[in-house]
Design an enzyme around this catalytic site. Sequence first.
Site, PDB file in Angstrom:
ATOM      1  N   ASP A  22       0.829  -1.208   0.000  1.00 55.12           N
ATOM      2  CA  ASP A  22       0.000   0.000   0.000  1.00 55.12           C
ATOM      3  C   ASP A  22       0.867   1.263   0.000  1.00 55.12           C
ATOM      4  OD1 ASP A  22      -2.350   1.428  -0.022  1.00 55.12           O
ATOM      5  OD2 ASP A  22      -2.762   1.190   2.120  1.00 55.12           O
ATOM      6  N   ASN A  24       1.323   3.412  -2.876  1.00 56.66           N
ATOM      7  CA  ASN A  24       1.879   3.838  -4.174  1.00 56.66           C
ATOM      8  C   ASN A  24       1.392   5.232  -4.558  1.00 56.66           C
ATOM      9  OD1 ASN A  24       2.987   1.310  -4.362  1.00 56.66           O
ATOM     10  ND2 ASN A  24       1.557   0.555  -5.919  1.00 56.66           N
ATOM     11  N   ARG A  26       0.255   7.714  -2.614  1.00 59.20           N
ATOM     12  CA  ARG A  26       0.827   8.781  -1.781  1.00 59.20           C
ATOM     13  C   ARG A  26       2.309   8.983  -2.078  1.00 59.20           C
ATOM     14  NH1 ARG A  26      -1.366   6.236   3.488  1.00 59.20           N
ATOM     15  NH2 ARG A  26      -1.877   4.621   1.948  1.00 59.20           N
ATOM     16  N   TRP A  27       2.992   7.904  -2.425  1.00 60.44           N
ATOM     17  CA  TRP A  27       4.406   8.008  -2.812  1.00 60.44           C
ATOM     18  C   TRP A  27       4.518   8.943  -4.016  1.00 60.44           C
ATOM     19  CZ3 TRP A  27       7.184   7.034  -7.248  1.00 60.44           C
ATOM     20  CH2 TRP A  27       8.568   6.903  -7.123  1.00 60.44           C
ATOM     21  N   HIS A  39       2.434   3.383  -9.038  1.00 63.93           N
ATOM     22  CA  HIS A  39       2.225   1.944  -9.264  1.00 63.93           C
ATOM     23  C   HIS A  39       3.413   1.337 -10.008  1.00 63.93           C
ATOM     24  CE1 HIS A  39      -1.636   2.221  -7.491  1.00 63.93           C
ATOM     25  NE2 HIS A  39      -2.182   2.931  -8.458  1.00 63.93           N
ATOM     26  N   THR A  68     -11.006  -6.514  -4.835  1.00 68.75           N
ATOM     27  CA  THR A  68     -12.326  -6.457  -5.478  1.00 68.75           C
ATOM     28  C   THR A  68     -12.917  -5.047  -5.362  1.00 68.75           C
ATOM     29  OG1 THR A  68     -13.206  -7.394  -3.415  1.00 68.75           O
ATOM     30  CG2 THR A  68     -12.978  -8.905  -5.266  1.00 68.75           C
ATOM     31  N   GLU A  69     -12.437  -4.275  -4.381  1.00 71.92           N
ATOM     32  CA  GLU A  69     -12.926  -2.892  -4.217  1.00 71.92           C
ATOM     33  C   GLU A  69     -12.174  -1.895  -5.099  1.00 71.92           C
ATOM     34  OE1 GLU A  69     -14.526  -5.331  -1.583  1.00 71.92           O
ATOM     35  OE2 GLU A  69     -12.400  -4.980  -1.347  1.00 71.92           O
ATOM     36  N   LEU A 133      10.076 -20.906  -4.552  1.00 62.88           N
ATOM     37  CA  LEU A 133       9.155 -19.969  -3.895  1.00 62.88           C
ATOM     38  C   LEU A 133       7.788 -20.072  -4.570  1.00 62.88           C
ATOM     39  CD1 LEU A 133       8.581 -17.391  -2.074  1.00 62.88           C
ATOM     40  CD2 LEU A 133       9.167 -16.049  -4.089  1.00 62.88           C
TER      41      LEU A 133
HETATM   42  C1  IPE Z   1      -5.482  -2.618  -0.247  1.00 65.80           C
HETATM   43  O1  IPE Z   1      -5.154  -1.290  -0.358  1.00 65.80           O
HETATM   44  C2  IPE Z   1      -5.476  -3.275  -1.600  1.00 65.80           C
HETATM   45  C3  IPE Z   1      -4.158  -3.464  -2.223  1.00 65.80           C
HETATM   46  C4  IPE Z   1      -3.010  -3.150  -1.699  1.00 65.80           C
HETATM   47  C5  IPE Z   1      -4.203  -4.096  -3.522  1.00 65.80           C
HETATM   48  P1  IPE Z   1      -6.241  -0.157  -0.563  1.00 65.80           P
HETATM   49  O2  IPE Z   1      -5.489   1.115  -0.695  1.00 65.80           O
HETATM   50  O3  IPE Z   1      -7.159  -0.516  -1.660  1.00 65.80           O
HETATM   51  O4  IPE Z   1      -7.032  -0.227   0.811  1.00 65.80           O
HETATM   52  P2  IPE Z   1      -7.838   0.907   1.594  1.00 65.80           P
HETATM   53  O5  IPE Z   1      -8.770   1.566   0.607  1.00 65.80           O
HETATM   54  O6  IPE Z   1      -6.828   1.862   2.112  1.00 65.80           O
HETATM   55  O7  IPE Z   1      -8.530   0.188   2.705  1.00 65.80           O
HETATM   56  C1  IPE Z   2      -1.516   0.278  -3.324  1.00 66.82           C
HETATM   57  O1  IPE Z   2      -1.296   1.643  -3.394  1.00 66.82           O
HETATM   58  C2  IPE Z   2      -1.723  -0.349  -4.686  1.00 66.82           C
HETATM   59  C3  IPE Z   2      -3.111  -0.711  -4.987  1.00 66.82           C
HETATM   60  C4  IPE Z   2      -4.124  -0.631  -4.173  1.00 66.82           C
HETATM   61  C5  IPE Z   2      -3.363  -1.191  -6.321  1.00 66.82           C
HETATM   62  P1  IPE Z   2      -2.494   2.669  -3.395  1.00 66.82           P
HETATM   63  O2  IPE Z   2      -2.842   2.986  -4.812  1.00 66.82           O
HETATM   64  O3  IPE Z   2      -3.606   2.213  -2.558  1.00 66.82           O
HETATM   65  O4  IPE Z   2      -1.792   3.939  -2.739  1.00 66.82           O
HETATM   66  P2  IPE Z   2      -2.447   4.955  -1.716  1.00 66.82           P
HETATM   67  O5  IPE Z   2      -2.964   4.152  -0.570  1.00 66.82           O
HETATM   68  O6  IPE Z   2      -3.533   5.664  -2.456  1.00 66.82           O
HETATM   69  O7  IPE Z   2      -1.316   5.848  -1.324  1.00 66.82           O
HETATM   70 MG    MG Z   3      -4.055   2.445  -0.603  1.00 67.28          MG
END
Ligand code: IPE
Ligand code: IPE
Ligand code: MG
Length: 248
Positions: A22, A24, A26-27, A39, A68-69, A133
Amino acid sequence: MPTSPISIPADKLPRHVAIIMDGNGRWALSRGLPRLAGHKAGTENLRRVIRSTVEFGVKYLTIYAFSTENWGRPMEEVRGLMSILEDVIDRELDELNKEGVQLRHIGRLERLAPKLQEKVLDAIELTKNNDRLVLNVAFNYGGRDEIVHAIQKMIKDGIAAEDVTDDLVSRYLYTAGVPDPDLIIRTSGELRVSNFLIWQAAYSEWYVTPTYWPDFDKEEYRRALEAFARRDRRFGKVSSSELEASNA
Ligand code: IPE
Ligand code: IPE
Ligand code: MG
């Protein structure tokens, strides 16, 4: 006791590590870049983390790549994430195969473009005999969806109510045959499950770090494994050292 290259005794090393990759977005935001650049950087990091996992001697790695969300994100981002998966397979499959990585997928493939589904299935077929692995890619994965799918399948198979056990449910999940994760790592500091492995995580240890996924490096991975090695996993019982002390 044999040790891994990170000097953690083999019996203290998790067999299965699962990662919620998680942060990406905000990075990227913190660098004034579009989310998709985050990403891409996250994917580069995944490559390094897979290599470190092999090196550390961890046998199962599950990565949460698309939930899925996540379909609810802007269409452009969803499309970008799909094409990243395709690129990763195109660019990395040979190398992963040579390194002995067995690819698996957890989640629903149906909603992906037919060409992408085919690529995923081909990659699974190509690597099915590798055993260094096992890499489970959770893509279009949701823990609730997985349980719903398992219940539907049990009913279709005519399973009798009294035959439903913990063990049977586990065998109907997408992760059938894979041990439950010992350690779940979540980057970017969020303290939530986000529908990841909700059945399998019953007794997993958690390691949450504020580091955004693209910056989660080998050193921090090692620290996570070391933290895990120090945990006292009691599984609802009393720790063995405490028992010994009270019996002394
Ligand atoms: C969880 O991260 C899903 C993945 C890393 C693929 P999200 O960014 O979708 O989760 P929430 O919205 O912060 O709960
Ligand atoms: C995780 O990074 C990757 C996926 C959920 C696909 P995010 O895209 O959720 O990054 P933030 O949480 O918005 O920073
Ligand atoms: Mg996220």
